[in-house]
Design a protein around this motif. Structure first.
Motif, PDB file in Angstrom:
ATOM      1  N   PRO A  15      28.730 -30.674 -15.818  1.00 45.75           N
ATOM      2  CA  PRO A  15      28.976 -29.957 -14.547  1.00 45.75           C
ATOM      3  C   PRO A  15      29.611 -28.580 -14.754  1.00 45.75           C
ATOM      4  CG  PRO A  15      29.633 -32.255 -14.354  1.00 45.75           C
ATOM      5  CD  PRO A  15      29.327 -32.018 -15.799  1.00 45.75           C
ATOM      6  N   LEU A  16      30.474 -28.448 -15.768  1.00 50.07           N
ATOM      7  CA  LEU A  16      31.087 -27.143 -16.044  1.00 50.07           C
ATOM      8  C   LEU A  16      30.038 -26.139 -16.501  1.00 50.07           C
ATOM      9  CD1 LEU A  16      34.424 -28.036 -17.891  1.00 50.07           C
ATOM     10  CD2 LEU A  16      34.113 -27.323 -15.516  1.00 50.07           C
ATOM     11  N   ILE A  50      26.851 -26.190 -15.745  1.00 56.88           N
ATOM     12  CA  ILE A  50      26.025 -25.830 -14.590  1.00 56.88           C
ATOM     13  C   ILE A  50      26.742 -24.776 -13.755  1.00 56.88           C
ATOM     14  CG2 ILE A  50      25.037 -26.699 -12.430  1.00 56.88           C
ATOM     15  CD1 ILE A  50      24.535 -29.352 -13.866  1.00 56.88           C
ATOM     16  N   LYS A  51      28.049 -24.973 -13.569  1.00 56.94           N
ATOM     17  CA  LYS A  51      28.842 -23.986 -12.834  1.00 56.94           C
ATOM     18  C   LYS A  51      28.847 -22.645 -13.568  1.00 56.94           C
ATOM     19  CE  LYS A  51      31.739 -22.644  -9.612  1.00 56.94           C
ATOM     20  NZ  LYS A  51      31.302 -22.466  -8.208  1.00 56.94           N
ATOM     21  N   GLN A  52      28.944 -22.697 -14.899  1.00 55.82           N
ATOM     22  CA  GLN A  52      28.904 -21.471 -15.702  1.00 55.82           C
ATOM     23  C   GLN A  52      27.580 -20.742 -15.494  1.00 55.82           C
ATOM     24  OE1 GLN A  52      28.049 -21.912 -19.847  1.00 55.82           O
ATOM     25  NE2 GLN A  52      29.417 -20.254 -20.464  1.00 55.82           N
ATOM     26  N   HIS A  69      25.539 -20.874 -12.909  1.00 54.53           N
ATOM     27  CA  HIS A  69      25.492 -20.290 -11.568  1.00 54.53           C
ATOM     28  C   HIS A  69      26.360 -19.036 -11.493  1.00 54.53           C
ATOM     29  CE1 HIS A  69      24.317 -24.453  -9.719  1.00 54.53           C
ATOM     30  NE2 HIS A  69      23.290 -23.842 -10.300  1.00 54.53           N
ATOM     31  N   THR A  70      27.533 -19.096 -12.135  1.00 55.15           N
ATOM     32  CA  THR A  70      28.433 -17.938 -12.132  1.00 55.15           C
ATOM     33  C   THR A  70      27.795 -16.746 -12.831  1.00 55.15           C
ATOM     34  OG1 THR A  70      30.398 -19.351 -12.110  1.00 55.15           O
ATOM     35  CG2 THR A  70      30.692 -17.085 -12.886  1.00 55.15           C
ATOM     36  N   THR A  71      27.180 -17.001 -13.972  1.00 58.10           N
ATOM     37  CA  THR A  71      26.564 -15.918 -14.732  1.00 58.10           C
ATOM     38  C   THR A  71      25.423 -15.281 -13.960  1.00 58.10           C
ATOM     39  OG1 THR A  71      27.128 -17.035 -16.804  1.00 58.10           O
ATOM     40  CG2 THR A  71      25.447 -15.319 -16.923  1.00 58.10           C
ATOM     41  N   VAL A  90      32.479 -15.495  -6.357  1.00 56.72           N
ATOM     42  CA  VAL A  90      32.258 -15.603  -7.802  1.00 56.72           C
ATOM     43  C   VAL A  90      33.591 -15.539  -8.533  1.00 56.72           C
ATOM     44  CG1 VAL A  90      31.213 -14.523  -9.829  1.00 56.72           C
ATOM     45  CG2 VAL A  90      29.970 -14.585  -7.667  1.00 56.72           C
ATOM     46  N   ASN A  91      33.801 -16.468  -9.458  1.00 59.96           N
ATOM     47  CA  ASN A  91      34.989 -16.451 -10.311  1.00 59.96           C
ATOM     48  C   ASN A  91      34.547 -16.178 -11.745  1.00 59.96           C
ATOM     49  OD1 ASN A  91      37.325 -16.809 -11.738  1.00 59.96           O
ATOM     50  ND2 ASN A  91      37.751 -18.871 -10.981  1.00 59.96           N
ATOM     51  N   MET A 104      34.966 -18.643 -14.724  1.00 59.85           N
ATOM     52  CA  MET A 104      34.114 -19.823 -14.909  1.00 59.85           C
ATOM     53  C   MET A 104      33.101 -19.606 -16.011  1.00 59.85           C
ATOM     54  SD  MET A 104      35.020 -22.347 -13.097  1.00 59.85           S
ATOM     55  CE  MET A 104      33.591 -23.312 -13.567  1.00 59.85           C
ATOM     56  N   PRO A 120      33.753 -23.556 -20.002  1.00 58.83           N
ATOM     57  CA  PRO A 120      33.263 -24.609 -20.892  1.00 58.83           C
ATOM     58  C   PRO A 120      33.706 -24.434 -22.338  1.00 58.83           C
ATOM     59  CG  PRO A 120      31.512 -23.887 -19.428  1.00 58.83           C
ATOM     60  CD  PRO A 120      32.645 -22.915 -19.256  1.00 58.83           C
TER      61      PRO A 120
END
Length: 251
Positions: A52-53, A55-57, A59-61, A98-99, A102, A106
């Protein structure tokens, strides 16, 4: 005063011990396969938890890539006012939800497990009777780890800085090959990250584009540090690189 990270070390040692206990009846307690697969399965379990981390990375990128033109415009507008530039950039990130942190979470999340496994393998390497094994490891585990043959090397063997241990030439050759594989997979991971949008998009003639280009060739050099790691840790690094390659391709 004890090491505050001992709890993490003991947790990783406990997981490793459970995996080792499951594989021992199948391959034998002193088998190199038992030890190699224990490390590989440890990596797989850790990486599954962290999906999940990642996937979040991703999306953030991609969100940061979409904001790249606006950030470039802000840099031109406030090129002589860094404070305002930083404020406007953070405002843009907040409005877009956006952070940027993130993007590296990972990698940071892996570090405690990496250092914990390093300490566990170091404890195995440095164990001598009649000392009690550290981190809750069993006597059988530390004894077999020192002799379990993995393609000619043990998990405790090192190429450099052997601390007086006798490491056969065959074992050093195996470690060297593993380090070369680690370098190759690190390079492929970085290149794939650039091509598949896991890093912010950048044209080759920009500072970010140049830094990404250099990163693809510089980061694999860090894998050379595996020459003074225990072989078990090199196995860990190769496994996590191969997993990352497959995960990035799939995602």
């Amino acid at each position: 005063m004890g090491n505050p990270l001992n709890a993490v070390y003991e947790a990783v040692a406990w997981v490793l011990k459970q995996i080792y206990g499951l594989l021992s009846p199948v391959f034998g307690p002193g088998s190199g396969w038992t030890w190699a697969l224990s490390i590989v399965i440890l990596v797989v379990l850790m990486r599954l938890i962290m999906v999940p981390l990642f996937i979040k990375q991703m999306h953030t990128t991609r969100a940061m890539t979409a904001l790249a033109p606006q950030i470039s415009a802000l840099r031109k507008k406030y090129k002589n006012d860094k404070q305002t530039l930083n404020q406007e950039t953070m405002k843009l990130y907040q409005e877009a939800g956006v952070n940027p942190l993130m993007g590296c979470l990972p990698v940071v999340a892996q570090l405690p497990v990496f250092f914990a496994l390093f300490s566990v393998l170091k404890a195995i390497t440095e164990w001598h009777p009649p000392e009690a094994p550290k981190y809750g490891l069993t006597l059988q585990m530390v004894v077999t780890a020192k002799h379990a043959d993995i393609l000619g090397a043990t998990v405790a063997d090192k190429f450099l800085f052997t601390d007086g241990m006798h490491v056969p030439l065959e074992a050093k050759a195996v470690i060297l090959v593993a380090v070369m594989i680690s370098m190759a997979t690190t390079y492929l991971t970085v290149r794939q990250s650039m091509k598949r949008g896991m890093m912010p998009a950048a044209t080759p003639d920009t500072p970010m584009g140049q830094s990404q280009k250099y990163m693809a060739y510089i980061m694999p050099l860090f894998a050379l540090s595996g020459l003074y790691w225990p072989f078990g840790l090199v196995l860990y690094w190769v496994t996590t690189n191969v997993w990352t390659l497959g995960q990035q391709w799939f995602l």
